[in-house]
Design an enzyme around this catalytic site. Structure first.
Site, PDB file in Angstrom:
ATOM      1  N   LYS A  31       0.858  -1.189   0.000  1.00 43.39           N
ATOM      2  CA  LYS A  31       0.000   0.000   0.000  1.00 43.39           C
ATOM      3  C   LYS A  31       0.890   1.233   0.000  1.00 43.39           C
ATOM      4  O   LYS A  31       1.799   1.369   0.812  1.00 43.39           O
ATOM      5  CB  LYS A  31      -0.931   0.003   1.210  1.00 43.39           C
ATOM      6  CG  LYS A  31      -2.008   1.087   1.133  1.00 43.39           C
ATOM      7  CD  LYS A  31      -1.626   2.309   1.908  1.00 43.39           C
ATOM      8  CE  LYS A  31      -2.608   3.456   1.698  1.00 43.39           C
ATOM      9  NZ  LYS A  31      -2.348   4.567   2.639  1.00 43.39           N
ATOM     10  N   GLY A  70      -5.385  10.912  -0.561  1.00 43.70           N
ATOM     11  CA  GLY A  70      -6.108  11.946   0.190  1.00 43.70           C
ATOM     12  C   GLY A  70      -5.640  13.366  -0.087  1.00 43.70           C
ATOM     13  O   GLY A  70      -6.453  14.230  -0.450  1.00 43.70           O
TER      14      GLY A  70
HETATM   15  N1  LIG Z   1       2.542   6.541  16.719  1.00 42.92           N
HETATM   16  C1  LIG Z   1       2.661   7.020  15.481  1.00 42.92           C
HETATM   17  N2  LIG Z   1       3.719   6.652  14.720  1.00 42.92           N
HETATM   18  C2  LIG Z   1       3.870   7.125  13.473  1.00 42.92           C
HETATM   19  N3  LIG Z   1       2.994   7.963  12.861  1.00 42.92           N
HETATM   20  C3  LIG Z   1       1.910   8.358  13.550  1.00 42.92           C
HETATM   21  C4  LIG Z   1       1.692   7.894  14.882  1.00 42.92           C
HETATM   22  N4  LIG Z   1       0.536   8.444  15.307  1.00 42.92           N
HETATM   23  C5  LIG Z   1       0.059   9.197  14.310  1.00 42.92           C
HETATM   24  N5  LIG Z   1       0.868   9.165  13.227  1.00 42.92           N
HETATM   25  C6  LIG Z   1       0.651   9.895  11.981  1.00 42.92           C
HETATM   26  O1  LIG Z   1       0.249   9.009  10.950  1.00 42.92           O
HETATM   27  C7  LIG Z   1       0.728   9.533   9.709  1.00 42.92           C
HETATM   28  C8  LIG Z   1       0.661   8.498   8.604  1.00 42.92           C
HETATM   29  O2  LIG Z   1      -0.671   8.364   8.164  1.00 42.92           O
HETATM   30  P1  LIG Z   1      -1.219   9.167   6.880  1.00 42.92           P
HETATM   31  O3  LIG Z   1      -0.887  10.617   7.045  1.00 42.92           O
HETATM   32  O4  LIG Z   1      -2.643   8.790   6.716  1.00 42.92           O
HETATM   33  O5  LIG Z   1      -0.284   8.611   5.722  1.00 42.92           O
HETATM   34  P2  LIG Z   1      -0.625   7.740   4.415  1.00 42.92           P
HETATM   35  O6  LIG Z   1      -0.824   8.725   3.330  1.00 42.92           O
HETATM   36  O7  LIG Z   1       0.602   6.913   4.227  1.00 42.92           O
HETATM   37  O8  LIG Z   1      -1.858   6.920   4.700  1.00 42.92           O
HETATM   38  C9  LIG Z   1       2.111  10.014  10.081  1.00 42.92           C
HETATM   39  O9  LIG Z   1       2.624  10.957   9.184  1.00 42.92           O
HETATM   40  C10 LIG Z   1       1.903  10.608  11.478  1.00 42.92           C
HETATM   41  O10 LIG Z   1       1.593  11.968  11.400  1.00 42.92           O
HETATM   42 MG   LIG Z   2      -3.742   7.597   5.401  1.00 41.41          MG
END
Ligand SMILES: Nc1ncnc2c1ncn2[C@@H]1O[C@H](COP(=O)(O)OP(=O)(O)O)[C@@H](O)[C@H]1O
Ligand SMILES: [Mg+2]
Length: 289
Positions: A31, A70
């Protein structure tokens, strides 16, 4: 070449080739996070991911790429002057927003990945979860009406197997189809976990913009392994938050469905995918049941 250097190199090559043989004909679901796909953030690591997928395909592994998008959806909605409202991290998706989600995800984002794979010497077919009824969905139940926000109902992996078995790298946009043909906006992490389970994947890897699940607190180091119980506790404590929650949930769902290993790794580290597959230590966070 120096004998010592040659011996060390030989040992490491033999080790790599043992892994290569072990991964032949195995399905690996990857993914790719929307956070890694934004044009202004195009890091060279994105290119190594694509190269890694093509290399894997070349040695007989069957990678399947599934992606979100997103941030790109938000940018397009902004350009169209449409504001998104989020409820518990879910984008309220009215008919008009769903059109944009579908145009961006199944259109631009999906075809950009296909182009990159072709440019790297591979061959890819980009589909959305609607094609071949791969991602069957229904409306997400809940107190508030979120429009086209859906949840996975069932997964039919037939089309993906057909593509993988004929030399293509399938690239799947996380859009679901309802029984009546209606489009659903799916969380890409959840969709990826369900797809890995339905394909009977040997490995499930979520690539994101952080190097793994972070422990929070002082050092905020990457947890190299994370057990289901600890993961649930860290979610309750708020250490695992926002976009990381569906990733952890997707890993746990895939593991529960029999996928042997699930990982959350940093997509910004060059060749993270190869390191995860072909070394003992791996990278990022390995989730365990
Ligand atoms: N414990 C954690 N460890 C790592 N990332 C975390 C944690 N809690 C929240 N996050 C957040 O989750 C984000 C990743 O999810 P997301 O932004 O939805 O990315 P993607 O586009 O890969 O789905 C990270 O950038 C961080 O801001
Ligand atoms: Mg995400």
């Amino acid at each position: 070449m120096d004998t010592l250097v040659s011996t060390t190199l030989g040992t490491s090559l033999a080790q790599t080739l043992r892994y290569v043989n072990a991964w032949k004909s195995k399905t690996v679901v990857v993914k790719y996070g929307g956070s890694l796909m934004s044009p202004e953030d195009a890091s060279p690591a994105g290119d190594t991911l694509i190269e890694d997928l093509v290399l894997l395909k070349g040695i007989g592994v069957d990678p399947v790429l599934i992606h979100g998008g997103g941030p790109e959806i938000t940018r397009m909605l902004d350009r169209l002057g449409k504001r998104s409202r989020f409820v518990n991290g879910l984008r309220v998706t009215d008919d008009e927003t769903m059109d944009v989600v579908e145009m961006v995800l199944a259109g631009r984002a999906n075809k950009a990945l296909v182009s990159m794979i072709v440019a790297a010497g591979g061959s890819a077919v980009g589909v959305s979860g609607k094609d071949g009824k791969v991602l069957q969905a229904r409306k997400l139940p809940g107190p508030e009406d979120l429009g086209h926000v859906g949840e996975i109902d069932a997964v039919d992996p037939t089309l993906i197997k057909l593509l993988s078995g004929n030399g293509y790298i399938p690239v799947v946009a996380s859009i679901g189809i309802g029984a009546d043909g209606r489009s659903f906006n799916l969380n890409a992490d959840h969709a990826a976990g369900a797809l890995a389970a339905a394909l009977g994947a040997s490995k499930f890897i979520l690539l994101t913009d952080v190097p793994g699940v972070l422990a929070g607190g002082e050092g905020d180091e990457v947890l190299s392994t994370l057990q289901a119980n600890d993961a649930r506790r860290l979610i309750r404590e708020g250490v695992i938050a926002r976009g990381m929650i569906p990733k952890v949930e997707a890993c746990l769902a895939a593991l529960a469905a029999g996928v042997p290993t699930a990982h959350i790794i940093g997509g910004r580290t060059p060749h993270a995918l190869l390191v995860e597959l072909f070394t003992q230590e791996g990278v990022g966070t390995m989730m365990t049941p």
